[in-house]
Design a protein around this motif. Sequence first.
Motif, PDB file in Angstrom:
ATOM      1  N   VAL A  95       0.851  -1.194   0.000  1.00 15.22           N
ATOM      2  CA  VAL A  95       0.000   0.000   0.000  1.00 15.22           C
ATOM      3  C   VAL A  95       0.877   1.230   0.000  1.00 15.22           C
ATOM      4  O   VAL A  95       1.795   1.329   0.829  1.00 15.22           O
ATOM      5  CB  VAL A  95      -0.866   0.106   1.274  1.00 15.22           C
ATOM      6  N   TYR A  96       0.624   2.138  -0.909  1.00 18.34           N
ATOM      7  CA  TYR A  96       1.294   3.441  -0.876  1.00 18.34           C
ATOM      8  C   TYR A  96       0.282   4.536  -1.167  1.00 18.34           C
ATOM      9  O   TYR A  96      -0.458   4.459  -2.147  1.00 18.34           O
ATOM     10  CB  TYR A  96       2.437   3.510  -1.904  1.00 18.34           C
ATOM     11  N   SER A  97       0.233   5.522  -0.290  1.00 14.47           N
ATOM     12  CA  SER A  97      -0.606   6.685  -0.546  1.00 14.47           C
ATOM     13  C   SER A  97       0.216   7.725  -1.289  1.00 14.47           C
ATOM     14  O   SER A  97       1.448   7.704  -1.257  1.00 14.47           O
ATOM     15  CB  SER A  97      -1.110   7.278   0.769  1.00 14.47           C
ATOM     16  N   GLU A  98      -0.466   8.640  -1.947  1.00 11.45           N
ATOM     17  CA  GLU A  98       0.283   9.638  -2.704  1.00 11.45           C
ATOM     18  C   GLU A  98       1.156  10.495  -1.794  1.00 11.45           C
ATOM     19  O   GLU A  98       2.249  10.918  -2.196  1.00 11.45           O
ATOM     20  CB  GLU A  98      -0.644  10.501  -3.569  1.00 11.45           C
TER      21      GLU A  98
ATOM     22  N   LYS B 225       7.388  -1.117 -10.688  1.00 13.29           N
ATOM     23  CA  LYS B 225       6.906  -2.034 -11.719  1.00 13.29           C
ATOM     24  C   LYS B 225       5.524  -1.545 -12.155  1.00 13.29           C
ATOM     25  O   LYS B 225       4.518  -2.235 -11.972  1.00 13.29           O
ATOM     26  CB  LYS B 225       6.849  -3.467 -11.168  1.00 13.29           C
TER      27      LYS B 225
ATOM     28  N   VAL C 280       3.052  -3.794 -14.118  1.00 12.37           N
ATOM     29  CA  VAL C 280       2.283  -4.907 -13.541  1.00 12.37           C
ATOM     30  C   VAL C 280       1.780  -4.645 -12.127  1.00 12.37           C
ATOM     31  O   VAL C 280       1.129  -5.495 -11.542  1.00 12.37           O
ATOM     32  CB  VAL C 280       3.103  -6.223 -13.520  1.00 12.37           C
ATOM     33  N   MET C 281       2.094  -3.493 -11.551  1.00 11.79           N
ATOM     34  CA  MET C 281       1.622  -3.206 -10.193  1.00 11.79           C
ATOM     35  C   MET C 281       0.907  -1.856 -10.137  1.00 11.79           C
ATOM     36  O   MET C 281       1.351  -0.870 -10.709  1.00 11.79           O
ATOM     37  CB  MET C 281       2.799  -3.227  -9.203  1.00 11.79           C
ATOM     38  N   GLN C 282      -0.210  -1.866  -9.425  1.00 10.56           N
ATOM     39  CA  GLN C 282      -1.009  -0.649  -9.302  1.00 10.56           C
ATOM     40  C   GLN C 282      -0.305   0.375  -8.419  1.00 10.56           C
ATOM     41  O   GLN C 282      -0.329   1.572  -8.699  1.00 10.56           O
ATOM     42  CB  GLN C 282      -2.386  -1.000  -8.729  1.00 10.56           C
ATOM     43  N   SER C 283       0.318  -0.085  -7.347  1.00  9.31           N
ATOM     44  CA  SER C 283       1.066   0.834  -6.501  1.00  9.31           C
ATOM     45  C   SER C 283       2.223   1.419  -7.309  1.00  9.31           C
ATOM     46  O   SER C 283       2.611   2.570  -7.115  1.00  9.31           O
ATOM     47  CB  SER C 283       1.579   0.117  -5.251  1.00  9.31           C
ATOM     48  N   GLY C 284       2.731   0.641  -8.230  1.00  6.48           N
ATOM     49  CA  GLY C 284       3.791   1.121  -9.109  1.00  6.48           C
ATOM     50  C   GLY C 284       3.284   2.186 -10.074  1.00  6.48           C
ATOM     51  O   GLY C 284       3.977   3.158 -10.362  1.00  6.48           O
ATOM     52  N   ARG C 285       2.055   1.983 -10.561  1.00  9.70           N
ATOM     53  CA  ARG C 285       1.459   2.999 -11.438  1.00  9.70           C
ATOM     54  C   ARG C 285       1.300   4.319 -10.686  1.00  9.70           C
ATOM     55  O   ARG C 285       1.620   5.390 -11.203  1.00  9.70           O
ATOM     56  CB  ARG C 285       0.067   2.543 -11.904  1.00  9.70           C
ATOM     57  N   LEU C 286       0.807   4.216  -9.434  1.00 12.74           N
ATOM     58  CA  LEU C 286       0.637   5.436  -8.634  1.00 12.74           C
ATOM     59  C   LEU C 286       1.992   6.058  -8.325  1.00 12.74           C
ATOM     60  O   LEU C 286       2.169   7.272  -8.378  1.00 12.74           O
ATOM     61  CB  LEU C 286      -0.122   5.122  -7.339  1.00 12.74           C
TER      62      LEU C 286
ATOM     63  N   VAL D 237       2.874   9.889  -9.220  1.00 18.36           N
ATOM     64  CA  VAL D 237       3.123  10.898  -8.184  1.00 18.36           C
ATOM     65  C   VAL D 237       4.540  11.455  -8.279  1.00 18.36           C
ATOM     66  O   VAL D 237       4.751  12.666  -8.167  1.00 18.36           O
ATOM     67  CB  VAL D 237       2.854  10.307  -6.775  1.00 18.36           C
TER      68      VAL D 237
END
Lengths: 370, 370
Positions: free
Chosen positions: A165-168, A194, A197-203, A207
């Motif tokens: 989990v990562y918040s902005e 990544k 393939v990772m949503q936290s990576g996209r965020l 950011v």
Amino acid sequence: MPANKKLLILPGDGIGPEVMREVRRIIDWMDRRRSVTFEVKEGIVGGAALDATGSPCPDETVAAASEADAVLFGSVGGPKWDSLPFDQRPELGILRLRKDLGLFANLRPAVVLDPLADASALRPELVKGLDIMIVRETTGGIYFGEPRGIHVNEQGKRVGIDTEVYSEDEIARVARVAFDIARKRSRKLTSVEKANVMQSGRLWRAVVGEVGKAEYPDVELQHMYADNCAMQLASRPKQFDVILGGNLFGDVLSDLAAALTGSLGMLPSATLGAMQPSGKRHALYEPIHGSAPDIAGKGIANPCAQILSFAMLLRLSFGMDEDAQLIETAVEKVLAGGLRTADIMSPGRARVGTTVMGEAVLRELEKLSA
Amino acid sequence: MPANKKLLILPGDGIGPEVMREVRRIIDWMDRRRSVTFEVKEGIVGGAALDATGSPCPDETVAAASEADAVLFGSVGGPKWDSLPFDQRPELGILRLRKDLGLFANLRPAVVLDPLADASALRPELVKGLDIMIVRETTGGIYFGEPRGIHVNEQGKRVGIDTEVYSEDEIARVARVAFDIARKRSRKLTSVEKANVMQSGRLWRAVVGEVGKAEYPDVELQHMYADNCAMQLASRPKQFDVILGGNLFGDVLSDLAAALTGSLGMLPSATLGAMQPSGKRHALYEPIHGSAPDIAGKGIANPCAQILSFAMLLRLSFGMDEDAQLIETAVEKVLAGGLRTADIMSPGRARVGTTVMGEAVLRELEKLSA
Ligand SMILES: [Mg+2]
Ligand SMILES: [Mg+2]
């Protein structure tokens, strides 16, 4: 001169106290010769604190660390405490400090000093002059996210779960640390995730890009997948200057970069907290090597990583770039002169112990500032 | 001789068709000279399939792959299809095949052939003779776990989430693949996770240990943290034989190990499915390099990784160890003779194109089996 530089020293266990002694001598020397006065306190942590108080990180140590402008940490742990229950492990000492001081940005330089270029597994021309700074987020990500645990599913099978989990805000604050460092270096930052393939990576990618565009347009930002970064580090490491990663990728890549230098006994680190309105930020400095109980008390430990951790402290917590550079140059000159502790020994060099190495650094400091 | 070896060939895009042509010549040669008959079908996938059918992986291709004993895959993608929507990307061709055939175990050799030992960034003595097999779980873990996504929390902040999930069955089946391979090699397996900070890592370590103890007591099992494994790979890679990791750590470590060889254009890979009651297991073989659209059609691509992927296919899908070895030796001999394609060119060697390289391998095969 006012004693406005509050320093807490936590030698800890194993080789911690003996390598810290060499830093104390540098501090004394600076006090005498460079007219820099530190208000130094010493505290206990790890096994030493367990023995004395029953806690690996007593409240007084946390309070002292919180009051200090910077903490210089040695290392903790050893076989004496290995069989204790999990909540009494010496390692909890450093974990509590990181948590209570809110230290979220781990800075891991991977530097190859010219005299040690042949210690690397890489060909010398690929690592000579290497100077990378890896910034790793340390309080979030998959090592802490909930839910986590091992449960048994309906089929009676065990399932292990961790959550990244990562918040902005978490991403932005560590990104700012990395951008600030990049700005003082070559204005080039590589952010690693990544995102494919990772949503936290996209965020993460989004950011870091936003922070860069809005606040650091002068820093060149490059995004790179973590697996590719590992490949690039292992083939052309000098393409990098500052690398930013989350907790997991920062963990693996900072260790990889450290290994590439071939001299783990030389590497310092810093962990920083948030910048407070007062302009102060909590910060802890420590060598990346451990307490090395097997060689503790033998006088053969390499004090350089602890000394270089102190140099990093001077630069980052007190803005004393010149003094930091002076110490770093002194260490490099000692190595260029051929002195080596056992961990970095190579044929044709002179093998020395902790004290002789520390004294040699002091002598170089004298010469350099004469 | 009965044509009981059903082979599906999917050349794909970019350099795929031209390097696959060199494999076809080896197949023809085996047919003539080694009395091995393959029942070869050729299918379409990736951009080529998109152009022909509108789908990057038509149902007929999936059906043919499912019927085949083994699939030899080239590579997919190129600028022509880069602007297509996500659900029409050529890369979906390989993703669908992996999913529909249940290919969960990715095998990534990191091999340094003697003639290429100087291509590595590592000092030649550290990589000469390197022969590691990395087994990566590819259908589970954090790249697929739910929940995943980016949402906005109560404070109006974006939060990115991924979930690492591994069940004991998923771990055990890929562990068995790794143990089986280790058993055929040096009976030494290193299993990699972060059991110190991840719950899925704790389960991974436990299950791999259980499988080893119950079913492979003859294989020496070592557990290692992933960050330490990265360090060890970058400093003393030859300590490893078979390495097993989950999807994420396997991704990073297999790419790291590949980069250490310094010759990415030489490396094959395999992805295996479950062993079926019939004794057959779905398997797909492909070079780790991509479709390299920048050099496609120029006749300069290195066919070795595709040829070595075919050798891997012979060994793993058909148990033809001797023929696999023959091809591997032929490739090594060609390189020892000084021929190099552009990607592995070094001073003093003879630069050749795809066809000359393929013909040279054929000539060596002739000699070796004369
Ligand atoms: Mg680590
Ligand atoms: Mg990868």
